[in-house]
Design an enzyme around this catalytic site. Structure first.
Site, PDB file in Angstrom:
ATOM      1  N   ASP A   7       0.848  -1.189   0.000  1.00  0.00           N
ATOM      2  CA  ASP A   7       0.000   0.000   0.000  1.00  0.00           C
ATOM      3  C   ASP A   7       0.885   1.241   0.000  1.00  0.00           C
ATOM      4  OD1 ASP A   7      -2.293  -1.531   0.116  1.00  0.00           O
ATOM      5  OD2 ASP A   7      -2.404  -1.486   2.311  1.00  0.00           O
ATOM      6  N   TYR A  36       4.723  -9.050   7.876  1.00  0.00           N
ATOM      7  CA  TYR A  36       4.334  -7.653   8.123  1.00  0.00           C
ATOM      8  C   TYR A  36       4.466  -7.333   9.597  1.00  0.00           C
ATOM      9  CZ  TYR A  36       1.854  -8.361   3.686  1.00  0.00           C
ATOM     10  OH  TYR A  36       1.525  -8.652   2.386  1.00  0.00           O
ATOM     11  N   TYR A  39      -4.829  -9.405   2.528  1.00  0.00           N
ATOM     12  CA  TYR A  39      -5.064  -8.008   2.915  1.00  0.00           C
ATOM     13  C   TYR A  39      -4.915  -7.907   4.425  1.00  0.00           C
ATOM     14  CZ  TYR A  39      -6.896  -7.180  -1.785  1.00  0.00           C
ATOM     15  OH  TYR A  39      -7.042  -7.037  -3.136  1.00  0.00           O
TER      16      TYR A  39
END
Ligand SMILES: [Zn+2]
Ligand SMILES: [Zn+2]
Length: 406
Positions: free
Chosen positions: A229, A295, A367
């Site tokens: 993103d 992440y 996501y």
């Protein structure tokens, strides 16, 4: 052989150059040029050797083969200023010649033929190999010469060049690629403040133009192994990418110099490493590969909550498949699909009141923001749901790409 001689005899009722005669029997033997083959056929005829005609009188080519050297010379001149080591020749021959050739074969019943284009390509290629000291490559030529024999013109089809590297991105306001304004398509309008683009810069803008300038190319494209993103940093070992440069004049690049220049120009925003030459095949591979990613994500829960619930988050997500409908934030531009992804591991890195930092390793394409807040139930299960308190994502970083974990 007698049937072949019979065909040759009938063929020579018209004036034919040795190239066009030899091509009638091109698949009979290897190791000869059509020119040589034609001369042999001619000498084998029962009426004794027939005199070769002046090339310009040839029924099929009307002298095209006397111009081979000229086509090679024009091609060589056109390629001046371009660095390349392999090439291929493609010839455009008048439709009239092609029609004549085909009608002639039909008339003769010749079946061991080769087209005039194939011979032209090969013979011009041989002359160019000698002239330029470079070699023909059918699979991956650096340069294709498109020779128009009617107008003595050559168009260069210069193969693009690919440079591979990995990038880290430290900004939370930087898209990966140039983002042209949809409203005006780059011309400039109120929506984009007249800039034609939604962001001034991108990872592509910090890298592509510099590679392009060194390669003296005409356009640059950016291919990433996926993308993060805009507001997510890309840390750790970096993300593989390839810069594609169209119509490069140089193919030997000083990679360390390019790397320095990019890193100096993008200091604190983007950092790249491991620049090297790549190929179209590797670029395709890169775009299709699906490595898991790790992440770091920090979230804030709306209210205080029972921290014991965090163990429940870990046990109910780790190693489990999750279902994600296309997120609300992108569903306007992507099909609304359900995806199944696996959270490979999840751990709590730190807890500070209602703020929690998680480290999550998940399948490519997961996501992560939606995994946290649940996206109004479109991602199931989700962290907010398990804790029983809504949460918002404060920061997201990619910290590793590949099976490394963090
Ligand atoms: Zn001919
Ligand atoms: Zn605009």
């Amino acid at each position: 052989m007698s049937e072949r001689l019979e065909i040759a005899g009938r063929a020579l009722q018209r004036p034919l150059c040795n190239h066009c005669l030899g091509r009638l029997f091109a698949s009979v033997s290897r190791g000869l040029t059509n020119d040589q083959r034609g001369a042999i056929v001619r000498s084998c005829l029962p009426d004794g050797p027939q005199q070769p005609v002046s090339m310009n009188d040839c029924h099929v080519c009307r002298g095209l083969f006397s111009e081979l050297q000229k086509f090679a010379d024009i091609s060589a001149r056109a390629s001046e200023g371009y660095e390349f080591s392999t090439f291929l020749v493609g010839t455009k021959v008048d439709a009239e010649v092609l029609e004549r050739e085909e009608a002639f074969w039909t008339e003769l019943g010749a079946k061991e033929t080769e087209t005039i284009k194939t011979e032209m390509n090969r013979e011009i290629g041989k002359l160019l190999e000698k002239k330029l000291g470079k070699s023909v490559d059918f699979a991956n030529p650096d340069m294709v010469f498109l020779v128009d024999t009617q107008f003595d013109r050559v168009v260069l089809d210069v193969s693009p060049l690919f440079v591979y590297g990995r990038y880290r991105k430290f900004s939370r306001e930087l898209p990966q690629t140039r983002w042209i304004c949809r409203e005006c398509r780059g011309k400039g309008c109120p929506r984009c403040d007249g800039k034609g683009r939604m962001y001034d810069m991108s990872v592509q803008d910090y890298t592509g133009p510099i590679v392009m300038r060194h390669a003296q190319g005409e356009d640059d494209f950016f291919h990433g192994m996926g993308r993060e993103d805009i507001d997510a940093r890309m840390l750790g070992n970096g993300r593989p990418f390839a810069v594609e440069v169209r119509r490069p004049r140089k193919r030997t690049l000083d990679m360390p110099a390019i790397e320095r220049e990019i890193n100096d120009g993008a200091r604190g925003i983007v950092e790249i490493e491991g620049l090297r030459m790549s190929t179209r095949a590797e670029m395709r591979n890169l775009k299709e590969s699906t490595h898991p990613k790790t992440y770091r994500v920090s979230v804030r829960f709306q209210t205080d909550f029972d921290h014991g619930k965090l163990n429940e988050v870990v046990t109910s997500l780790a190693g489990k498949p999750i279902s994600q409908l296309t997120p609300n934030r992108v569903v306007h531009r992507r099909a609304n699909l359900e995806r199944l992804r696996t959270v490979r591991s999840i751990r709590v890195e730190s807890v500070n009141g209602s703020e929690v930092v998680f480290v999550v390793e998940a399948d490519s394409g997961t996501y992560i923001k939606e995994l946290m807040h649940g996206d109004q139930g479109r991602t199931q299960p989700n962290v907010a749901g398990i804790v029983g308190v809504p949460c918002e994502v404060l920061e997201l970083d990619v910290i590793a790409i590949g099976d490394k974990g963090a």
